[in-house]
Design a protein around this motif. Structure first.
Motif, PDB file in Angstrom:
ATOM      1  N   THR A  16      42.994  40.085  59.142  1.00 17.25           N
ATOM      2  CA  THR A  16      42.045  38.983  58.925  1.00 17.25           C
ATOM      3  C   THR A  16      41.729  38.833  57.444  1.00 17.25           C
ATOM      4  O   THR A  16      41.755  37.724  56.901  1.00 17.25           O
ATOM      5  N   VAL A  17      41.450  39.942  56.787  1.00 15.64           N
ATOM      6  CA  VAL A  17      41.129  39.897  55.356  1.00 15.64           C
ATOM      7  C   VAL A  17      42.334  39.413  54.556  1.00 15.64           C
ATOM      8  O   VAL A  17      42.213  38.535  53.692  1.00 15.64           O
ATOM      9  N   VAL A  18      43.502  39.966  54.852  1.00 15.92           N
ATOM     10  CA  VAL A  18      44.717  39.583  54.117  1.00 15.92           C
ATOM     11  C   VAL A  18      44.996  38.087  54.274  1.00 15.92           C
ATOM     12  O   VAL A  18      45.240  37.378  53.285  1.00 15.92           O
ATOM     13  N   LEU A  19      44.938  37.587  55.504  1.00 19.17           N
ATOM     14  CA  LEU A  19      45.243  36.171  55.731  1.00 19.17           C
ATOM     15  C   LEU A  19      44.178  35.253  55.139  1.00 19.17           C
ATOM     16  O   LEU A  19      44.502  34.153  54.675  1.00 19.17           O
ATOM     17  N   ALA A  20      42.929  35.692  55.140  1.00 21.00           N
ATOM     18  CA  ALA A  20      41.877  34.891  54.498  1.00 21.00           C
ATOM     19  C   ALA A  20      42.139  34.783  52.997  1.00 21.00           C
ATOM     20  O   ALA A  20      41.995  33.700  52.411  1.00 21.00           O
ATOM     21  N   VAL A  21      42.548  35.882  52.380  1.00 22.89           N
ATOM     22  CA  VAL A  21      42.873  35.855  50.955  1.00 22.89           C
ATOM     23  C   VAL A  21      44.077  34.949  50.705  1.00 22.89           C
ATOM     24  O   VAL A  21      44.108  34.206  49.718  1.00 22.89           O
ATOM     25  N   VAL A  22      45.053  34.977  51.605  1.00 19.99           N
ATOM     26  CA  VAL A  22      46.210  34.087  51.465  1.00 19.99           C
ATOM     27  C   VAL A  22      45.763  32.625  51.486  1.00 19.99           C
ATOM     28  O   VAL A  22      46.195  31.816  50.661  1.00 19.99           O
ATOM     29  N   LEU A  23      44.886  32.282  52.413  1.00 25.24           N
ATOM     30  CA  LEU A  23      44.415  30.893  52.489  1.00 25.24           C
ATOM     31  C   LEU A  23      43.637  30.477  51.241  1.00 25.24           C
ATOM     32  O   LEU A  23      43.748  29.343  50.789  1.00 25.24           O
ATOM     33  N   VAL A  24      42.870  31.392  50.691  1.00 24.06           N
ATOM     34  CA  VAL A  24      42.071  31.073  49.494  1.00 24.06           C
ATOM     35  C   VAL A  24      42.951  30.972  48.253  1.00 24.06           C
ATOM     36  O   VAL A  24      42.768  30.073  47.424  1.00 24.06           O
ATOM     37  N   THR A  25      43.926  31.878  48.136  1.00 24.92           N
ATOM     38  CA  THR A  25      44.730  31.934  46.910  1.00 24.92           C
ATOM     39  C   THR A  25      46.062  31.198  47.013  1.00 24.92           C
ATOM     40  O   THR A  25      46.656  30.871  45.990  1.00 24.92           O
ATOM     41  N   GLY A  26      46.559  30.998  48.216  1.00 22.90           N
ATOM     42  CA  GLY A  26      47.878  30.403  48.383  1.00 22.90           C
ATOM     43  C   GLY A  26      49.000  31.346  48.000  1.00 22.90           C
ATOM     44  O   GLY A  26      50.117  30.906  47.728  1.00 22.90           O
ATOM     45  N   SER A  27      48.739  32.659  48.031  1.00 24.34           N
ATOM     46  CA  SER A  27      49.720  33.643  47.592  1.00 24.34           C
ATOM     47  C   SER A  27      50.829  33.840  48.617  1.00 24.34           C
ATOM     48  O   SER A  27      50.619  34.440  49.676  1.00 24.34           O
TER      49      SER A  27
END
Length: 138
Positions: A16-27
Motif C-alpha cells: 500500500t505504501v509503495v503503490l501510494a508513493v508510485v501514484l504520488v511520484t509517478g516512479s
C-alpha cells in the motif's frame, strides 16, 4: 503447509505504501520493484516475496508466534493478480498512456489497502470464486 495470516497482511501494508508513493511520484522504477515483489510472491508464494522475508525475519520474532493460519494458495493467487495490475501500470508509466499507469496502479493500491486495512483480500476472494466455478463446471 499453512501460513501465518499476519504475513500477507503485512505485505499488503508495505505494498500500500509503495503503490501510494508510485501514484504520488509517478516512479516507474518503484513500480518495477513492486512488480518484481509481486512476481516473486506469485512464483514462490508470499513467504518468498521480499515483504514475506521482511515479515519473517524482522516482524514475526517481535510479535510472537501465529495463532491463525491460512492456506497459501489464495494469497499466492492474489500476488499473481497484483502482478498483472502492476505490470499494466508499469507499461502505462513507461510507454503510455499515462492513464493506464494511474488506473492500474490505483486498482492494485485499492486491493492492497483493503487487505492491509480491513483484512479483506480481494485476490483471495477471486481465487475462491474461480475454484467454486471450476468445481461446478468440472
Amino acid at each position: 503447509m499453512d501460513i501465518d495470516v499476519r504475513g500477507p497482511r503485512f505485505g499488503a501494508a508495505v505494498t500500500t505504501v509503495v503503490l501510494a508513493v508510485v501514484l504520488v511520484t509517478g516512479s516507474a522504477w518503484l513500480l518495477a520493484w513492486q512488480t518484481l515483489a509481486f512476481a516473486l510472491g506469485a512464483a514462490g508464494g508470499v513467504g518468498r516475496s521480499p515483504y514475506g522475508w521482511l515479515f519473517r525475519t524482522a516482524v514475526r520474532p517481535r510479535i510472537g508466534p501465529p495463532t491463525e493460519f491460512e492456506t497459501p494458495e489464495p494469497p499466492r493467487f492474489a500476488q499473481a493478480v497484483g502482478l498483472v495490475f502492476a505490470g499494466l501500470g508499469l507499461v502505462g508509466y513507461t510507454f503510455g498512456p499515462d492513464w493506464l499507469g494511474l488506473a492500474a496502479t490505483g486498482a492494485a493500491l485499492a486491493a492492497a489497502f483493503l487487505n492491509a486495512g480491513f483484512g479483506y483480500c480481494l485476490g483471495c476472494e477471486m481465487y475462491l470464486l474461480v475454484r467454486r466455478l471450476t468445481v461446478r463446471a468440472g
